[in-house]
Design a protein around this motif. Structure first.
Motif, PDB file in Angstrom:
ATOM      1  N   UNK A  84       3.089  34.360  22.291  1.00 37.21           N
ATOM      2  CA  UNK A  84       3.892  35.498  22.763  1.00 37.21           C
ATOM      3  C   UNK A  84       3.261  36.813  22.314  1.00 37.21           C
ATOM      4  N   UNK A  85       2.950  36.889  21.023  1.00 40.94           N
ATOM      5  CA  UNK A  85       2.463  38.149  20.467  1.00 40.94           C
ATOM      6  C   UNK A  85       1.069  38.484  20.995  1.00 40.94           C
ATOM      7  N   UNK A  86       0.185  37.484  21.062  1.00 41.65           N
ATOM      8  CA  UNK A  86      -1.165  37.798  21.552  1.00 41.65           C
ATOM      9  C   UNK A  86      -1.132  38.135  23.045  1.00 41.65           C
ATOM     10  N   UNK A  87      -0.236  37.493  23.792  1.00 39.97           N
ATOM     11  CA  UNK A  87      -0.100  37.830  25.221  1.00 39.97           C
ATOM     12  C   UNK A  87       0.369  39.265  25.394  1.00 39.97           C
ATOM     13  N   UNK A  88       1.392  39.622  24.634  1.00 39.73           N
ATOM     14  CA  UNK A  88       1.986  40.952  24.798  1.00 39.73           C
ATOM     15  C   UNK A  88       1.005  42.039  24.366  1.00 39.73           C
ATOM     16  N   UNK A  89       0.333  41.843  23.244  1.00 37.20           N
ATOM     17  CA  UNK A  89      -0.545  42.891  22.726  1.00 37.20           C
ATOM     18  C   UNK A  89      -1.964  42.813  23.292  1.00 37.20           C
ATOM     19  N   UNK A  90      -2.299  41.679  23.898  1.00 34.36           N
ATOM     20  CA  UNK A  90      -3.611  41.500  24.536  1.00 34.36           C
ATOM     21  C   UNK A  90      -4.769  41.862  23.604  1.00 34.36           C
ATOM     22  N   UNK A 137       5.946  46.321  35.419  1.00 29.83           N
ATOM     23  CA  UNK A 137       5.513  45.042  34.865  1.00 29.83           C
ATOM     24  C   UNK A 137       4.201  45.241  34.147  1.00 29.83           C
ATOM     25  N   UNK A 138       4.026  44.503  33.048  1.00 29.27           N
ATOM     26  CA  UNK A 138       2.759  44.657  32.325  1.00 29.27           C
ATOM     27  C   UNK A 138       2.101  43.310  32.124  1.00 29.27           C
ATOM     28  N   UNK A 139       0.819  43.358  32.184  1.00 29.28           N
ATOM     29  CA  UNK A 139       0.020  42.177  31.870  1.00 29.28           C
ATOM     30  C   UNK A 139      -1.305  42.671  31.328  1.00 29.28           C
ATOM     31  N   UNK A 156      -8.840  43.966  16.344  1.00 29.55           N
ATOM     32  CA  UNK A 156      -8.405  42.570  16.235  1.00 29.55           C
ATOM     33  C   UNK A 156      -7.014  42.497  15.622  1.00 29.55           C
ATOM     34  N   UNK A 157      -6.368  41.367  15.851  1.00 28.28           N
ATOM     35  CA  UNK A 157      -4.972  41.228  15.450  1.00 28.28           C
ATOM     36  C   UNK A 157      -4.817  40.232  14.301  1.00 28.28           C
ATOM     37  N   UNK A 158      -3.975  40.587  13.339  1.00 31.81           N
ATOM     38  CA  UNK A 158      -3.547  39.618  12.329  1.00 31.81           C
ATOM     39  C   UNK A 158      -2.026  39.506  12.418  1.00 31.81           C
ATOM     40  N   UNK A 159      -1.564  38.298  12.648  1.00 33.13           N
ATOM     41  CA  UNK A 159      -0.119  38.069  12.729  1.00 33.13           C
ATOM     42  C   UNK A 159       0.339  37.567  11.362  1.00 33.13           C
ATOM     43  N   UNK A 160       1.129  38.419  10.709  1.00 32.45           N
ATOM     44  CA  UNK A 160       1.508  38.164   9.322  1.00 32.45           C
ATOM     45  C   UNK A 160       2.931  37.616   9.247  1.00 32.45           C
ATOM     46  N   UNK A 161       3.231  36.922   8.157  1.00 35.25           N
ATOM     47  CA  UNK A 161       4.574  36.415   7.857  1.00 35.25           C
ATOM     48  C   UNK A 161       5.096  35.446   8.914  1.00 35.25           C
ATOM     49  N   UNK A 162       4.211  34.554   9.316  1.00 32.92           N
ATOM     50  CA  UNK A 162       4.588  33.523  10.284  1.00 32.92           C
ATOM     51  C   UNK A 162       5.421  32.442   9.597  1.00 32.92           C
ATOM     52  N   UNK A 163       6.586  32.160  10.170  1.00 27.16           N
ATOM     53  CA  UNK A 163       7.434  31.088   9.631  1.00 27.16           C
ATOM     54  C   UNK A 163       7.410  29.912  10.592  1.00 27.16           C
ATOM     55  N   UNK A 164       6.658  28.863  10.234  1.00 26.69           N
ATOM     56  CA  UNK A 164       6.467  27.743  11.155  1.00 26.69           C
ATOM     57  C   UNK A 164       7.778  27.139  11.662  1.00 26.69           C
ATOM     58  N   UNK A 203       0.268  51.746  18.324  1.00 30.93           N
ATOM     59  CA  UNK A 203      -0.940  51.999  17.544  1.00 30.93           C
ATOM     60  C   UNK A 203      -2.196  51.567  18.313  1.00 30.93           C
ATOM     61  N   UNK A 204      -2.101  50.418  18.991  1.00 28.88           N
ATOM     62  CA  UNK A 204      -3.266  49.935  19.753  1.00 28.88           C
ATOM     63  C   UNK A 204      -3.643  50.950  20.828  1.00 28.88           C
ATOM     64  N   UNK A 205      -2.628  51.509  21.476  1.00 25.02           N
ATOM     65  CA  UNK A 205      -2.895  52.545  22.481  1.00 25.02           C
ATOM     66  C   UNK A 205      -3.662  53.712  21.868  1.00 25.02           C
ATOM     67  N   UNK A 206      -3.223  54.149  20.680  1.00 20.24           N
ATOM     68  CA  UNK A 206      -3.895  55.284  20.024  1.00 20.24           C
ATOM     69  C   UNK A 206      -5.311  54.921  19.575  1.00 20.24           C
ATOM     70  N   UNK A 207      -5.487  53.698  19.066  1.00 24.37           N
ATOM     71  CA  UNK A 207      -6.822  53.261  18.637  1.00 24.37           C
ATOM     72  C   UNK A 207      -7.770  53.256  19.829  1.00 24.37           C
TER      73      UNK A 207
END
Lengths: 101, 271
Positions: B192-198, A68-70, B171-179, B158-162
């Motif tokens: 979802x994306x910010x949670x997953x990528x933290x 699990x990841x968080x 920092x994150x930019x979420x591109x091509x968002x379709x409302x 990539x974040x892991x490598x950085x």
């Protein structure tokens, strides 16, 4: 769960694809980050179960080991329901009846 | 030597998520705010930054000649005519990849730091040598991703490598968002994306057909002062980079028809 999810459930429709995407991603990232393949994880699960089975009686079918990841932290989570300890009587998962006195 | 120049890598892992378009638009936006900005095309294999900026016909020398010391840096830099605060250092020949080392990249960037407040490095896709060279010369990073499983997975890699290269902040930019797709939950949400990528979110960019029109012309949206959705997003991001507090555009507030309102109702979280 959102209103849409509930309506979909009531109508027996597929859940929205965003939830599926989220779940699939969380699973695949847990494996990517820990560099563990599903096969390795399954082998580890079996070995963990063998070790635990030396001490307590467990349901070999029920035991689950997952990643699990968080917040970019990955944890190995083992959920092993115990039937009883090998030394005897304790039944962990038995509901306890309250006695009135 | 400690300089105040911000050296920012713009990367994504996956190709085609909008790194180069973001680099071009942020470069123009920052230049318009009056800061001296250099954009460096680190994608030697498949260079395109020149094309998006409309500078492809003005290239005389590239990073290659600068490194070989067959020209001076200011000869290779292509200054943007309408936004003279912006300069492009074009990528060299793809054959450079055979000998280019992290040291070379660091040399180019350190030359740029004397002259500019911002150096934006347009990173090649992938996580191989081209990426490693570009990372080695960077201090900060902007990770670009799309709300799609493959893009998010590659961004995570990539974040892991950085992180292992000590790049900070990321920092994150979420591109091509379709409302609309987000509202009907057929696209991963911003959360979802910010949670997953933290990662902290620097901004989102709304899907916008005008982006294609602007690349056709070689005039980034932010150059023409367009009010189109993506143009607003890009210029908001550039302002945030400069420390301004600009609230995020809420994609669920985009569109005000009855259908959009209904979609919003369906998105209500029950539990």
């Amino acid at each position: 769960m959102t209103l849409r999810d509930i309506i979909n459930k009531l109508l027996g429709r597929q859940e929205s694809s965003a939830s599926t995407a989220r779940e699939r991603l969380q699973l695949v990232l847990a494996h990517d980050r820990s560099d563990l393949s599903p096969e390795l994880l399954d082998q580890m699960r079996k070995e963990i179960l063998e070790v635990v089975a030396k001490y307590v009686e467990i349901d070999l079918e029920e035991g689950a080991v997952s990643l699990e990841t968080e917040d970019r932290m990955t944890a190995l989570v083992a959920n092993l329901p115990i039937k009883r300890s090998l030394s005897g009587a304790i039944q962990v998962k038995e509901p306890v009846k309250e006695s009135s006195d | 030597m400690e300089t105040k120049t911000r050296i920012i890598l713009i990367c994504s892992g996956k190709g085609g998520v909008g790194k180069t378009t973001l680099t071009a638009n942020l470069g123009i936006s920052l230049a318009r705010q009056g800061v001296r900005t250099a954009v460096l095309d680190a994608d030697f294999g498949l260079r395109n930054l020149d094309l998006l900026l409309g500078l492809e016909n003005r290239i005389v020398y590239t990073a290659q000649e600068v490194l070989e010391e067959s020209c001076r840096l200011d000869q290779a830099l292509v200054k943007h005519k309408q936004e003279p605060n912006l300069s492009l250092l074009p990528a060299g020949n793809p054959r450079m990849l055979d000998w280019l080392k992290p040291d070379d990249m660091q040399r180019i960037v350190s030359m740029l730091t004397d002259k500019f407040d911002y150096v934006l490095i347009d990173c090649p896709a992938g996580v191989e040598d081209g990426f490693k060279n570009a990372v080695s010369a960077s201090k900060e990073a902007i990770v670009v991703t799309n709300p799609e499983v493959s893009a998010v997975r590659d961004a995570d890699r990539v974040i892991g490598l950085l992180n292992t290269h000590g790049i900070k902040p990321i920092q994150l930019v979420l591109n091509r968002v379709r409302p609309r797709m987000m509202a009907s939950q057929e696209m991963l949400s911003i959360e979802d994306v910010t949670d997953i990528l933290a990662l902290p979110l620097l901004g989102i960019v709304l899907e916008d057909e005008q982006v294609i029109v602007s690349t056709n012309r070689g005039e980034p949206l932010t150059l023409t002062g367009s009010k189109s959705p993506a143009a607003r997003c890009y210029s908001n991001i550039a302002k945030r980079m400069q420390g301004e507090e600009i609230p995020l555009i809420d994609p669920s507030k985009e569109g005000s028809g009855i259908r959009d309102k209904f979609r919003r109702l369906m998105q209500t979280k029950i539990f």
